[in-house]
Design a protein around this motif. Sequence first.
Motif, PDB file in Angstrom:
ATOM      1  N   GLY A   1      -9.746  35.204  57.512  1.00  0.00           N
ATOM      2  CA  GLY A   1      -9.890  33.788  57.817  1.00  0.00           C
ATOM      3  C   GLY A   1      -9.116  32.925  56.846  1.00  0.00           C
ATOM      4  O   GLY A   1      -8.104  33.351  56.273  1.00  0.00           O
ATOM      5  N   TYR A   2      -9.600  31.707  56.634  1.00  0.00           N
ATOM      6  CA  TYR A   2      -8.901  30.730  55.803  1.00  0.00           C
ATOM      7  C   TYR A   2      -9.791  30.259  54.653  1.00  0.00           C
ATOM      8  O   TYR A   2     -11.015  30.172  54.794  1.00  0.00           O
ATOM      9  N   VAL A   3      -9.156  29.954  53.537  1.00  0.00           N
ATOM     10  CA  VAL A   3      -9.849  29.480  52.345  1.00  0.00           C
ATOM     11  C   VAL A   3      -9.535  28.006  52.124  1.00  0.00           C
ATOM     12  O   VAL A   3      -8.368  27.593  52.164  1.00  0.00           O
ATOM     13  N   LEU A   4     -10.581  27.208  51.908  1.00  0.00           N
ATOM     14  CA  LEU A   4     -10.443  25.832  51.447  1.00  0.00           C
ATOM     15  C   LEU A   4     -10.734  25.836  49.954  1.00  0.00           C
ATOM     16  O   LEU A   4     -11.847  26.139  49.537  1.00  0.00           O
ATOM     17  N   SER A   5      -9.734  25.527  49.165  1.00  0.00           N
ATOM     18  CA  SER A   5      -9.834  25.690  47.709  1.00  0.00           C
ATOM     19  C   SER A   5      -9.802  24.341  47.002  1.00  0.00           C
ATOM     20  O   SER A   5      -8.935  23.499  47.266  1.00  0.00           O
ATOM     21  N   GLY A   6     -10.759  24.146  46.086  1.00  0.00           N
ATOM     22  CA  GLY A   6     -10.779  22.935  45.283  1.00  0.00           C
ATOM     23  C   GLY A   6     -11.465  23.173  43.955  1.00  0.00           C
ATOM     24  O   GLY A   6     -12.103  24.207  43.764  1.00  0.00           O
ATOM     25  N   HIS A   7     -11.339  22.238  43.043  1.00  0.00           N
ATOM     26  CA  HIS A   7     -11.994  22.391  41.739  1.00  0.00           C
ATOM     27  C   HIS A   7     -13.078  21.337  41.569  1.00  0.00           C
ATOM     28  O   HIS A   7     -12.948  20.189  42.032  1.00  0.00           O
ATOM     29  N   MET A   8     -14.152  21.738  40.907  1.00  0.00           N
ATOM     30  CA  MET A   8     -15.315  20.874  40.720  1.00  0.00           C
ATOM     31  C   MET A   8     -15.233  20.036  39.461  1.00  0.00           C
ATOM     32  O   MET A   8     -16.006  19.081  39.291  1.00  0.00           O
ATOM     33  N   ASP A   9     -14.348  20.366  38.540  1.00  0.00           N
ATOM     34  CA  ASP A   9     -14.268  19.640  37.280  1.00  0.00           C
ATOM     35  C   ASP A   9     -13.380  18.409  37.422  1.00  0.00           C
ATOM     36  O   ASP A   9     -12.554  18.310  38.341  1.00  0.00           O
ATOM     37  N   VAL A  10     -13.574  17.487  36.498  1.00  0.00           N
ATOM     38  CA  VAL A  10     -12.774  16.264  36.439  1.00  0.00           C
ATOM     39  C   VAL A  10     -12.334  16.040  34.998  1.00  0.00           C
ATOM     40  O   VAL A  10     -12.913  16.604  34.067  1.00  0.00           O
ATOM     41  N   VAL A  11     -11.327  15.209  34.830  1.00  0.00           N
ATOM     42  CA  VAL A  11     -10.923  14.828  33.471  1.00  0.00           C
ATOM     43  C   VAL A  11     -11.952  13.838  32.918  1.00  0.00           C
ATOM     44  O   VAL A  11     -12.689  13.204  33.677  1.00  0.00           O
ATOM     45  N   PRO A  12     -12.025  13.686  31.595  1.00  0.00           N
ATOM     46  CA  PRO A  12     -12.956  12.703  31.026  1.00  0.00           C
ATOM     47  C   PRO A  12     -12.658  11.290  31.519  1.00  0.00           C
ATOM     48  O   PRO A  12     -11.553  10.999  31.991  1.00  0.00           O
ATOM     49  N   ALA A  13     -13.659  10.419  31.390  1.00  0.00           N
ATOM     50  CA  ALA A  13     -13.512   9.031  31.837  1.00  0.00           C
ATOM     51  C   ALA A  13     -13.705   8.079  30.664  1.00  0.00           C
ATOM     52  O   ALA A  13     -14.456   7.111  30.737  1.00  0.00           O
ATOM     53  N   ASN A  14     -13.009   8.369  29.575  1.00  0.00           N
ATOM     54  CA  ASN A  14     -13.174   7.586  28.350  1.00  0.00           C
ATOM     55  C   ASN A  14     -12.218   6.405  28.249  1.00  0.00           C
ATOM     56  O   ASN A  14     -12.255   5.658  27.273  1.00  0.00           O
ATOM     57  N   GLU A  15     -11.343   6.237  29.247  1.00  0.00           N
ATOM     58  CA  GLU A  15     -10.367   5.163  29.170  1.00  0.00           C
ATOM     59  C   GLU A  15     -11.058   3.799  29.283  1.00  0.00           C
ATOM     60  O   GLU A  15     -12.072   3.653  29.950  1.00  0.00           O
ATOM     61  N   THR A  16     -10.486   2.810  28.634  1.00  0.00           N
ATOM     62  CA  THR A  16     -10.947   1.440  28.844  1.00  0.00           C
ATOM     63  C   THR A  16     -10.394   0.950  30.177  1.00  0.00           C
ATOM     64  O   THR A  16      -9.374   1.442  30.657  1.00  0.00           O
ATOM     65  N   GLY A  17     -11.053  -0.009  30.756  1.00  0.00           N
ATOM     66  CA  GLY A  17     -10.546  -0.588  31.988  1.00  0.00           C
ATOM     67  C   GLY A  17     -11.356  -0.272  33.221  1.00  0.00           C
ATOM     68  O   GLY A  17     -11.084  -0.826  34.300  1.00  0.00           O
ATOM     69  N   TRP A  18     -12.360   0.601  33.096  1.00  0.00           N
ATOM     70  CA  TRP A  18     -13.212   0.868  34.245  1.00  0.00           C
ATOM     71  C   TRP A  18     -14.029  -0.377  34.575  1.00  0.00           C
ATOM     72  O   TRP A  18     -14.658  -0.985  33.710  1.00  0.00           O
ATOM     73  N   ALA A  19     -14.048  -0.751  35.860  1.00  0.00           N
ATOM     74  CA  ALA A  19     -14.808  -1.925  36.292  1.00  0.00           C
ATOM     75  C   ALA A  19     -16.264  -1.601  36.567  1.00  0.00           C
ATOM     76  O   ALA A  19     -17.073  -2.516  36.774  1.00  0.00           O
ATOM     77  N   SER A  20     -16.605  -0.314  36.575  1.00  0.00           N
ATOM     78  CA  SER A  20     -17.980   0.118  36.831  1.00  0.00           C
ATOM     79  C   SER A  20     -18.154   1.507  36.239  1.00  0.00           C
ATOM     80  O   SER A  20     -17.194   2.129  35.762  1.00  0.00           O
ATOM     81  N   ASN A  21     -19.380   2.007  36.266  1.00  0.00           N
ATOM     82  CA  ASN A  21     -19.677   3.345  35.756  1.00  0.00           C
ATOM     83  C   ASN A  21     -18.849   4.370  36.520  1.00  0.00           C
ATOM     84  O   ASN A  21     -18.984   4.489  37.742  1.00  0.00           O
ATOM     85  N   PRO A  22     -17.969   5.128  35.849  1.00  0.00           N
ATOM     86  CA  PRO A  22     -17.103   6.065  36.562  1.00  0.00           C
ATOM     87  C   PRO A  22     -17.853   7.205  37.233  1.00  0.00           C
ATOM     88  O   PRO A  22     -17.297   7.878  38.113  1.00  0.00           O
TER      89      PRO A  22
END
Length: 374
Positions: free
Chosen positions: A63-84
């Motif tokens: 069959g077929y595989v749908l591949s993705g990653h669950m991790d994200v980069v940190p959200a420490n940058e300034t400039g977020w308008a709301s809780n990331p």
Amino acid sequence: MQASDILAKLVGFDSVVGTPNAEIVAWIGAYLKSFGATVDILAGPEGDRSNLFATIGPRDIRGYVLSGHMDVVPANETGWASNPFVLRADGDRLYGRGTSDMKGFLAASLAAVPMLAASPLMRPIHLAFSYDEEAGCRGVPHLIARLPELCEAPLGVIVGEPSNMRAILAHKGKSAARLTLKGRSGHSSRPDLGLNAIHAAAEVLQAAVSAAHSLAQGPFETEFEPPYSSISVGTIYGGQALNIIPDLCTLEVEARAISGADPAALLLPVHEAAVALERRGFQVQWEELSSYPALSLPRTAHLAGLLAELTGIEPLAAVSYGTEAGLYQRAGLEAIICGPGDIARAHKPNEFILTHELDACQAMIEALGRRCLS
């Protein structure tokens, strides 16, 4: 649940790269099991994070595989308008860390599960969700190694990195390393009695710059921007004070390789320049940070034609950023990139995805499911 509702749940898990991910894995696993999927949680060698592999349909058929990653980069940058880590809707835009890269694809895949589970699939759809992709694809190799015991050899792997729902056939490979030089400290008035690690690092830096200039002369692969392999030093730090001979200096360097080149081999001139310093009394530590191969899928490949039909868009020849797709291809599987969102929105404040992008991705996956009915 709608894709946007699932995305809100996924964004709420602060599954930052290099940190434990049991909570997001458990939630996804429970969701999939509620629709009858076969789910395997595959612990990584770190002991506190896992890959997840699930199947809808028969595992003894290709069959077929749908591949993705669950991790994200940190959200420490300034400039977020709301809780990331709280999804925020503003019109058609859904803001939050990982919305484009790449929890949007995970959400669209999971939103398609009820339709897939209710269908008499003759060919399976597998979900392969990895950890620590953002640290150089560290998690997925352990998952790929387990595939022979988890399913029949897949017909193809769709890696859902953000591509504006246009399939991508190729990307560059990458190898990154951290070099630490240890010399001997002392008072700056007597440089003859010390070993200046920053001065020594300058020689390694020059080797990297020279190698980069050489690579820019070719060979070329015109599908890429730039159309040649590259070397870049991204960080350099060392020293304590102006009047102290610096005994430590660390720099991080990466190579990005066109499909005909080995990214690790491109760093050899830099490594050799570092090792040469040992003859002058410096201690040298070379640590590989990440490495993955290039992806190169022919336009005539089955998966290229399939994605063109499913999306209605002709595939893009190549991109310069990297994904897990090259690792699947190295394992002998056809792999292609296609997912919602835009890579230009990733790794920056106020990352977002559009609701119609989620819908388009879910529709593509459900169309793939209908292909698997016979």
